[in-house]
Design a protein around this motif. Structure first.
Motif, PDB file in Angstrom:
ATOM      1  N   GLY A 126      36.608  31.833  94.822  1.00 52.99           N
ATOM      2  CA  GLY A 126      35.991  32.727  95.794  1.00 52.99           C
ATOM      3  C   GLY A 126      34.472  32.652  95.759  1.00 52.99           C
ATOM      4  N   VAL A 127      33.853  33.667  96.363  1.00 53.89           N
ATOM      5  CA  VAL A 127      32.389  33.692  96.488  1.00 53.89           C
ATOM      6  C   VAL A 127      31.719  33.644  95.121  1.00 53.89           C
ATOM      7  N   LEU A 128      32.221  34.412  94.164  1.00 53.17           N
ATOM      8  CA  LEU A 128      31.601  34.459  92.840  1.00 53.17           C
ATOM      9  C   LEU A 128      31.758  33.133  92.107  1.00 53.17           C
ATOM     10  N   ALA A 129      32.905  32.488  92.245  1.00 53.50           N
ATOM     11  CA  ALA A 129      33.100  31.175  91.625  1.00 53.50           C
ATOM     12  C   ALA A 129      32.150  30.152  92.236  1.00 53.50           C
ATOM     13  N   ARG A 130      31.971  30.207  93.551  1.00 48.48           N
ATOM     14  CA  ARG A 130      31.035  29.295  94.214  1.00 48.48           C
ATOM     15  C   ARG A 130      29.609  29.536  93.734  1.00 48.48           C
ATOM     16  N   LYS A 131      29.258  30.807  93.565  1.00 45.71           N
ATOM     17  CA  LYS A 131      27.933  31.133  93.048  1.00 45.71           C
ATOM     18  C   LYS A 131      27.756  30.581  91.639  1.00 45.71           C
ATOM     19  N   ALA A 132      28.797  30.672  90.817  1.00 37.93           N
ATOM     20  CA  ALA A 132      28.726  30.152  89.453  1.00 37.93           C
ATOM     21  C   ALA A 132      28.508  28.643  89.451  1.00 37.93           C
ATOM     22  N   HIS A 133      29.233  27.923  90.301  1.00 39.58           N
ATOM     23  CA  HIS A 133      29.075  26.466  90.365  1.00 39.58           C
ATOM     24  C   HIS A 133      27.697  26.083  90.912  1.00 39.58           C
TER      25      HIS A 133
END
Length: 281
Positions: A126-133
């Protein structure tokens, strides 16, 4: 030869001259097969106090012992690297140390909340995983290519901010592990404890995180819409939206129409990357 030489600008005109001279002598004598001892030189800036370089001769050196006792080594290390670009002079202030101490305390609270609230398992993308990457990609580039330690720390701060808004989400644990891993070179002591709380151990033996290219692709981008140079609206569209369609969407905005108010648009400007549309009336 040495891959990278890091030192103050005075090294280029003093210490390095001696090293280069002797290597050239050894090369001429046939003892080494290279003429330059250093492949690259990176000049670090000075730490200043009152805009003046700290120096024993000037008596303006601020010792670290008091700050280490009050804030700990991790906070002091983070602070000195966050003050500014490493190749520029940076001003030492006690207020900056306190601000960094607040971040470390916030990091501790947020990660512990994730431990208590977030589910285990693989992230959902999701959005948070994309932000982490995206943070992995930026921090890796900042450290490995640019030596921009301050912006790398700032990127982790942004990730922690996003994580604080979704501490119980499916991607929260992955984002927490990412933040801890990326801040480890600067704050190894506190993050080792956080790493254990996340269910792991010996973070210093783990490989550096790698960004997933598939998750670096943005689902939407924000487009600022201006009328005569003033921001009137913001749109969120797919990155591959054609320019003509983007302009049409911007024109259809009720906020934009309010300011155009029937006037003739004499020029439409779309910025490179399609992140801004400006209507000139």
């Amino acid at each position: 030869p040495i891959d990278l030489y890091i030192g103050g600008v005075d090294h280029a005109t003093m210490h390095m001259i001696y090293a280069r001279f002797w290597v050239k002598v050894l090369h001429e004598l046939g003892f080494v097969g290279f003429r330059e001892p250093f492949s690259r030189f990176y000049s670090n800036g000075w730490v200043t106090l009152g805009k003046t370089k700290m120096s024993k001769s000037k008596g303006n050196v601020v010792g670290p012992d008091d700050f280490l006792e009050r804030y700990g080594a991790d906070t002091c290390r983070l602070n000195i690297l966050f003050l500014g670009p490493a190749n520029e002079d940076m001003e030492w202030t006690e207020t900056s140390v306190e601000a960094m101490a607040r971040f470390v305390r916030r990091l501790w609270r947020v990660i512990n909340d994730v431990v208590d609230q977030a589910p285990s398992g693989e992230p959902g993308g999701g959005v948070l995983a994309r932000k982490a990457h995206a943070t992995i990609a930026k921090v890796s580039d900042d450290i490995g290519r640019r030596y921009a330690f301050n912006t790398a720390i700032a990127a982790v701060m942004e990730l922690v901010n996003e994580l604080s808004r979704d501490r119980a989400g499916r991607d929260a644990r992955f984002a927490a592990e990412t933040a801890v891993s990326l801040i480890q070179p600067y704050a190894p002591h506190v993050v080792e404890e956080l790493w254990e709380r996340l269910g792991h151990e010996r973070l210093w033996e783990e490989s550096w995180p790698k960004a997933d290219p598939a998750l670096l692709e943005l689902e939407t981008i924000e487009v600022v819409v201006q009328v005569n140079g003033r921001i009137r609206d913001r749109l969120h569209v797919a990155p591959d939206t054609p320019e003509e369609e983007l302009v049409a969407l911007a024109r259809e905005s009720s906020r934009v129409q309010t300011y155009v108010d029937g006037a003739e648009v004499v020029r439409t400007f779309v910025a490179p990357g399609k992140k801004l549309v400006n209507f000139v009336t």
